[in-house]
Design a protein around this motif. Structure first.
Motif, PDB file in Angstrom:
ATOM      1  N   LEU A 121       0.956  -1.100   0.050  1.00 42.75           N
ATOM      2  CA  LEU A 121      -0.051   0.096   0.267  1.00 42.75           C
ATOM      3  C   LEU A 121       0.948   1.176  -0.096  1.00 42.75           C
ATOM      4  CD1 LEU A 121      -2.699  -1.035   2.594  1.00 42.75           C
ATOM      5  CD2 LEU A 121      -3.164  -1.323  -0.053  1.00 42.75           C
ATOM      6  N   LYS A 122       1.996   1.401   0.634  1.00 39.60           N
ATOM      7  CA  LYS A 122       3.137   2.274   0.782  1.00 39.60           C
ATOM      8  C   LYS A 122       3.554   2.675  -0.705  1.00 39.60           C
ATOM      9  CE  LYS A 122       7.012   4.150   3.056  1.00 39.60           C
ATOM     10  NZ  LYS A 122       7.446   4.858   2.057  1.00 39.60           N
ATOM     11  N   VAL A 123       3.839   1.439  -1.325  1.00 37.14           N
ATOM     12  CA  VAL A 123       4.425   1.735  -2.817  1.00 37.14           C
ATOM     13  C   VAL A 123       3.264   2.453  -3.594  1.00 37.14           C
ATOM     14  CG1 VAL A 123       4.698   0.488  -4.965  1.00 37.14           C
ATOM     15  CG2 VAL A 123       5.891  -0.331  -2.619  1.00 37.14           C
ATOM     16  N   ILE A 124       2.097   2.146  -3.649  1.00 38.94           N
ATOM     17  CA  ILE A 124       1.017   2.644  -4.245  1.00 38.94           C
ATOM     18  C   ILE A 124       0.869   4.274  -4.015  1.00 38.94           C
ATOM     19  CG2 ILE A 124      -1.543   2.894  -4.337  1.00 38.94           C
ATOM     20  CD1 ILE A 124      -1.601  -0.278  -4.262  1.00 38.94           C
ATOM     21  N   ASP A 130       3.054   6.092  -2.419  1.00 39.00           N
ATOM     22  CA  ASP A 130       4.227   6.948  -2.632  1.00 39.00           C
ATOM     23  C   ASP A 130       4.477   7.137  -3.975  1.00 39.00           C
ATOM     24  OD1 ASP A 130       4.935   7.073  -0.001  1.00 39.00           O
ATOM     25  OD2 ASP A 130       6.577   5.373  -0.110  1.00 39.00           O
ATOM     26  N   SER A 131       4.069   6.170  -4.860  1.00 40.72           N
ATOM     27  CA  SER A 131       4.034   6.460  -6.503  1.00 40.72           C
ATOM     28  C   SER A 131       3.062   7.204  -6.818  1.00 40.72           C
ATOM     29  CB  SER A 131       3.952   4.751  -7.059  1.00 40.72           C
ATOM     30  OG  SER A 131       4.924   3.906  -6.644  1.00 40.72           O
ATOM     31  N   ILE A 132       1.866   7.272  -6.319  1.00 38.08           N
ATOM     32  CA  ILE A 132       1.077   8.064  -6.992  1.00 38.08           C
ATOM     33  C   ILE A 132       1.630   9.776  -6.345  1.00 38.08           C
ATOM     34  CG2 ILE A 132      -1.446   8.909  -6.379  1.00 38.08           C
ATOM     35  CD1 ILE A 132      -2.341   6.142  -6.993  1.00 38.08           C
ATOM     36  N   GLY A 133       1.980   9.627  -5.186  1.00 34.54           N
ATOM     37  CA  GLY A 133       2.428  11.108  -4.757  1.00 34.54           C
ATOM     38  C   GLY A 133       3.657  11.418  -5.777  1.00 34.54           C
ATOM     39  N   GLU A 134       4.469  10.710  -6.220  1.00 33.61           N
ATOM     40  CA  GLU A 134       5.469  11.016  -7.068  1.00 33.61           C
ATOM     41  C   GLU A 134       4.806  11.593  -8.478  1.00 33.61           C
ATOM     42  OE1 GLU A 134       8.909   8.190  -7.832  1.00 33.61           O
ATOM     43  OE2 GLU A 134       8.647   7.570  -5.523  1.00 33.61           O
ATOM     44  N   ILE A 135       3.944  10.683  -9.217  1.00 35.35           N
ATOM     45  CA  ILE A 135       3.238  11.187 -10.029  1.00 35.35           C
ATOM     46  C   ILE A 135       2.584  12.363 -10.115  1.00 35.35           C
ATOM     47  CG2 ILE A 135       1.461  10.413 -11.649  1.00 35.35           C
ATOM     48  CD1 ILE A 135       1.811   7.598 -10.938  1.00 35.35           C
ATOM     49  N   GLY A 157      -8.018   2.817  -1.464  1.00 31.15           N
ATOM     50  CA  GLY A 157      -7.895   3.841  -0.390  1.00 31.15           C
ATOM     51  C   GLY A 157      -6.551   4.525  -0.331  1.00 31.15           C
ATOM     52  N   ALA A 158      -5.274   3.723  -0.441  1.00 32.90           N
ATOM     53  CA  ALA A 158      -3.988   4.284  -0.565  1.00 32.90           C
ATOM     54  C   ALA A 158      -3.928   5.302  -1.878  1.00 32.90           C
ATOM     55  CB  ALA A 158      -3.205   2.960  -0.791  1.00 32.90           C
ATOM     56  N   ALA A 159      -4.394   5.032  -2.988  1.00 33.90           N
ATOM     57  CA  ALA A 159      -4.535   5.785  -3.946  1.00 33.90           C
ATOM     58  C   ALA A 159      -5.384   7.071  -3.593  1.00 33.90           C
ATOM     59  CB  ALA A 159      -4.916   5.023  -5.327  1.00 33.90           C
ATOM     60  N   ILE A 160      -6.536   7.017  -3.165  1.00 40.09           N
ATOM     61  CA  ILE A 160      -7.412   8.288  -2.713  1.00 40.09           C
ATOM     62  C   ILE A 160      -6.577   8.852  -1.878  1.00 40.09           C
ATOM     63  CG2 ILE A 160      -9.571   9.126  -1.663  1.00 40.09           C
ATOM     64  CD1 ILE A 160     -10.763   6.564  -3.161  1.00 40.09           C
ATOM     65  N   ALA A 164      -3.313   9.234  -1.292  1.00 33.69           N
ATOM     66  CA  ALA A 164      -2.162  10.181  -1.819  1.00 33.69           C
ATOM     67  C   ALA A 164      -2.666  11.214  -2.577  1.00 33.69           C
ATOM     68  CB  ALA A 164      -1.375   8.883  -2.682  1.00 33.69           C
ATOM     69  N   MET A 165      -3.924  11.176  -3.274  1.00 37.69           N
ATOM     70  CA  MET A 165      -4.406  12.433  -3.951  1.00 37.69           C
ATOM     71  C   MET A 165      -5.034  13.452  -2.931  1.00 37.69           C
ATOM     72  SD  MET A 165      -5.917  10.347  -7.369  1.00 37.69           S
ATOM     73  CE  MET A 165      -6.666   9.158  -6.448  1.00 37.69           C
ATOM     74  N   VAL A 166      -5.893  13.074  -2.109  1.00 36.63           N
ATOM     75  CA  VAL A 166      -6.307  14.002  -1.162  1.00 36.63           C
ATOM     76  C   VAL A 166      -5.084  14.725  -0.058  1.00 36.63           C
ATOM     77  CG1 VAL A 166      -7.923  14.210   0.650  1.00 36.63           C
ATOM     78  CG2 VAL A 166      -8.755  12.694  -1.291  1.00 36.63           C
ATOM     79  N   ALA A 167      -4.335  13.891   0.070  1.00 35.74           N
ATOM     80  CA  ALA A 167      -2.939  14.468   1.048  1.00 35.74           C
ATOM     81  C   ALA A 167      -2.567  15.596   0.212  1.00 35.74           C
ATOM     82  CB  ALA A 167      -2.036  13.147   1.264  1.00 35.74           C
ATOM     83  N   ARG A 168      -2.464  15.643  -1.013  1.00 32.65           N
ATOM     84  CA  ARG A 168      -1.964  16.711  -2.039  1.00 32.65           C
ATOM     85  C   ARG A 168      -2.811  17.611  -2.508  1.00 32.65           C
ATOM     86  NH1 ARG A 168       0.794  12.015  -1.474  1.00 32.65           N
ATOM     87  NH2 ARG A 168       3.087  12.177  -1.544  1.00 32.65           N
TER      88      ARG A 168
END
Length: 174
Positions: A47-50, A52-57, A88-91, A93-97
């Motif tokens: 989940l962390k990989v997902i 972090d990766s979406i955060g990088e994108i 949830g991990a993806a969402i 990452a997006m909402v955190a940014r």
């Protein structure tokens, strides 16, 4: 004319597809797409990989908003739960940014892109290729993510079809 960058996400625990398009009015253009592979480790690390990766994108491509596919119950409840956690991990990452997130069902996405809510994956891939004028069909997960972004690009004008009954809460259409 203002250009809006849309990030599409096709969530998955093993493979999460992503795709970015730019929209200017009724025109849209391909930016980037690919897949995030979370590996075979423990669930929290995957989940962390997902996340972090979406955060990088997001940090690299700076989308204005994001679109993610809604998930329904599958035949296997365990698979549904795992997919929900990846989503949830993806969402998160997006909402955190502070990226607003829209959600569409697979039926809505296929209807907007192919014209048939029950289209096969190959039909979605071919239509994404045609709509974005790509030299080849994208990988299935990336094509699904691009299709989600295209759906929202169309959905802004289909509006009521795509977002009726939703409201914005914490940057998400709910």
């Amino acid at each position: 004319m203002q250009v809006k960058r849309i990030l599409g996400i096709d969530p998955g625990l093993r493979v999460t597809g992503f795709g970015l398009i730019d929209q200017a009015g009724q025109q849209f253009a391909y930016v980037q797409s690919g897949c995030i592979k979370s590996g075979e480790g423990e669930l929290p690390q995957r989940l962390k990989v997902i996340f972090d990766s979406i955060g990088e994108i997001i940090n690299t491509y700076k989308p204005d908003l994001a679109v993610i596919e809604k998930v329904f119950v599958n035949v296997n409840p365990q698979s549904t739960l795992l997919l929900g956690q990846a989503r949830g991990a993806a969402i998160s990452a997006m909402v955190a940014r502070d990226i607003p997130v829209a959600e569409y069902t697979a039926l809505q996405i296929k209807q907007a892109v192919v014209g048939n809510g029950h289209a096969a994956k190959e039909q979605v891939q071919e239509m994404v290729k045609r709509l974005l004028q790509l030299p080849a069909v994208p990988q299935a997960d990336a094509a699904d993510a691009l299709a989600a972004a295209i759906c929202h690009a169309h959905g802004g004008h289909l509006g009521k079809f795509a977002t009726s009954g939703y409201r914005v809460k914490h940057g998400r259409l709910v």
